[in-house]
Design a protein around this motif. Structure first.
Motif, short mmCIF file in Angstrom:
data_model
loop_
_atom_site.label_atom_id
_atom_site.label_comp_id
_atom_site.label_asym_id
_atom_site.label_seq_id
_atom_site.Cartn_x
_atom_site.Cartn_y
_atom_site.Cartn_z
N ARG A 97 -27.10 26.18 -15.12
CA ARG A 97 -27.00 25.34 -13.92
C ARG A 97 -28.31 25.34 -13.14
NH1 ARG A 97 -22.13 27.62 -10.66
NH2 ARG A 97 -22.57 25.91 -9.22
N VAL A 98 -28.96 26.51 -13.07
CA VAL A 98 -30.25 26.59 -12.38
C VAL A 98 -31.27 25.69 -13.07
CG1 VAL A 98 -32.15 28.11 -11.73
CG2 VAL A 98 -29.80 28.92 -11.51
N THR A 99 -31.17 25.58 -14.40
CA THR A 99 -32.08 24.71 -15.15
C THR A 99 -31.98 23.27 -14.68
OG1 THR A 99 -31.77 26.14 -17.09
CG2 THR A 99 -32.74 23.99 -17.48
N MET A 100 -30.80 22.87 -14.19
CA MET A 100 -30.59 21.49 -13.73
C MET A 100 -31.29 21.21 -12.41
SD MET A 100 -28.84 19.76 -15.89
CE MET A 100 -28.25 18.40 -14.88
N LEU A 101 -31.80 22.25 -11.76
CA LEU A 101 -32.42 22.06 -10.45
C LEU A 101 -33.62 21.13 -10.53
CD1 LEU A 101 -32.59 22.80 -7.46
CD2 LEU A 101 -33.94 24.80 -8.10
N ALA A 102 -34.49 21.37 -11.53
CA ALA A 102 -35.71 20.55 -11.64
C ALA A 102 -35.41 19.08 -11.90
CB ALA A 102 -36.63 21.12 -12.72
N PRO A 103 -34.58 18.74 -12.90
CA PRO A 103 -34.32 17.31 -13.12
C PRO A 103 -33.62 16.62 -11.95
CG PRO A 103 -32.98 18.67 -14.61
CD PRO A 103 -34.00 19.55 -13.99
N VAL A 104 -32.71 17.34 -11.27
CA VAL A 104 -32.03 16.73 -10.13
C VAL A 104 -33.01 16.46 -8.99
CG1 VAL A 104 -30.36 17.17 -8.28
CG2 VAL A 104 -29.73 17.64 -10.65
N VAL A 105 -33.85 17.45 -8.68
CA VAL A 105 -34.84 17.27 -7.62
C VAL A 105 -35.83 16.17 -8.01
CG1 VAL A 105 -36.75 18.37 -6.38
CG2 VAL A 105 -34.62 19.61 -6.74
N LEU A 106 -36.20 16.14 -9.30
CA LEU A 106 -37.12 15.11 -9.77
C LEU A 106 -36.51 13.72 -9.62
CD1 LEU A 106 -39.66 14.15 -11.19
CD2 LEU A 106 -38.59 14.70 -13.38
#
Length: 325
Positions: A209-218
């Motif tokens: 789930r933490v990995t999803m942080l970058a694409p969501v913020v992007l």
């Protein structure tokens, strides 16, 4: 330096209270920060508090990338990964829909939905860093961090019991806990309170789930850029990709190739947690308690609804996967 130094001292105090009394460090940093709000109104500390709440925050988020690698994704298997990623997406969409129905703004929806879906306070601060700012930005962020921290603590106690009631085995319980509890510390606490297998699985899923942080913020950053939205009073377009997101992705890529020794990765992870703790202390100092209370009951309804929706979605998904296993 004065503002930064005060934030560091508050973070140290919060960590001490957390280590000795078992209360969430983020929650303590927020509460103590609010008590020192007067320092952010005028005087020598203002510039340092602003710097800490923005720049130090972004450094902390960037260093989260050192904990991420492709091996984490491969280890869980396709169905679980798809379920976890799908849960992140639909929870954010649910937040946008819920905010619309409750008359809340889309900024608040992205903030709460993203923090519930991804990784609690860390996600809230990362998303807030790319959202265009208005007069409610600080109070919304503070409310979101406070809300997900409290809900995560409640979930740490309640969710293992819920998983047992639902008849989930150790592995499925780990997936459920890792996919639904907001903050990493509470995921670890809940998981290992069940068993070693559950704790390791929950931690692994949480990092996905933490990995999803970058694409969501992007994605949020790209949408803001396309709309011409900018941070603060700057009328120019924001950067195509925020620097801290690039740093997050770069560290994740390097770690995927095994170029970051485990010892260094652990040091960077600890540094990230500490920087985020210092940053949230500064966010607390920047916001008066009365502004948090002004957020209103609709905000509480929204963040609780998002939390319940995420848990229900994962439970239904796990039951569905059981039929094909």
């Amino acid at each position: 330096m004065p503002g930064l130094s005060v934030a560091v001292v508050i973070a140290i105090a919060a960590r001490f209270l957390s280590d000795h009394y078992g209360v969430p460090a983020m929650l303590m940093a927020l509460i103590l920060g609010i008590a020192f709000h007067f320092l952010a109104e005028d005087g020598r500390c203002v510039a340092g508090i602003d710097f800490t709440a923005r720049t130090v925050l972004r450094f902390g988020v960037a260093l989260l990338g050192a904990r991420i690698s492709v091996d984490l994704l491969i280890g869980l298997g396709g169905p679980v990964i798809l379920l976890t990623i799908g849960a992140v997406i639909v929870t954010i969409l649910f937040g946008l829909l819920g905010a619309r129905l409750l008359g809340r703004g889309w900024r608040f929806a992205l903030l709460t939905g993203g923090s519930v879906a991804i990784c609690g306070a860390s996600a809230a601060m990362a998303i807030a860093a790319v959202l265009p700012r208005n007069k409610h930005s600080e109070s919304n962020l503070l409310f979101t961090v406070l809300g997900v921290t409290v809900l995560s603590t409640v979930a740490m106690v309640v969710y293992p019991l819920l998983a047992a009631t639902a008849g989930l085995d150790e592995l499925a319980t780990g997936i459920f806990l890792g996919s639904t509890i907001h903050d990493v510390a509470q995921v670890v606490g809940a998981g290992f309170s069940v068993s070693e297998v559950t704790g390791e699985t929950a931690t692994l899923v949480k990092l996905i789930r933490v990995t999803m942080l970058a694409p969501v913020v992007l994605c949020i950053s790209l949408v803001m850029r396309a709309r011409g939205e900018a941070d603060g009073n700057d009328t120019s377009r924001p950067p195509l990709i925020p620097g801290f997101v690039l740093a997050f992705l770069a560290l994740a890529t390097v770690n995927s190739f095994g170029a970051i020794p485990i010892v260094i990765a652990d040091i960077l992870a600890d540094l990230s947690r500490n920087l985020l703790l210092v940053a949230i202390a500064a966010v607390g100092m920047k916001t008066a308690l009365r502004t948090v209370l002004d957020v209103g009951g609709q905000a509480i309804v929204l963040i609780v609804a998002e939390t319940v929706f995420l848990a229900a979605f994962i439970l239904i998904g796990l039951k569905w996967l059981e039929q094909f296993s």
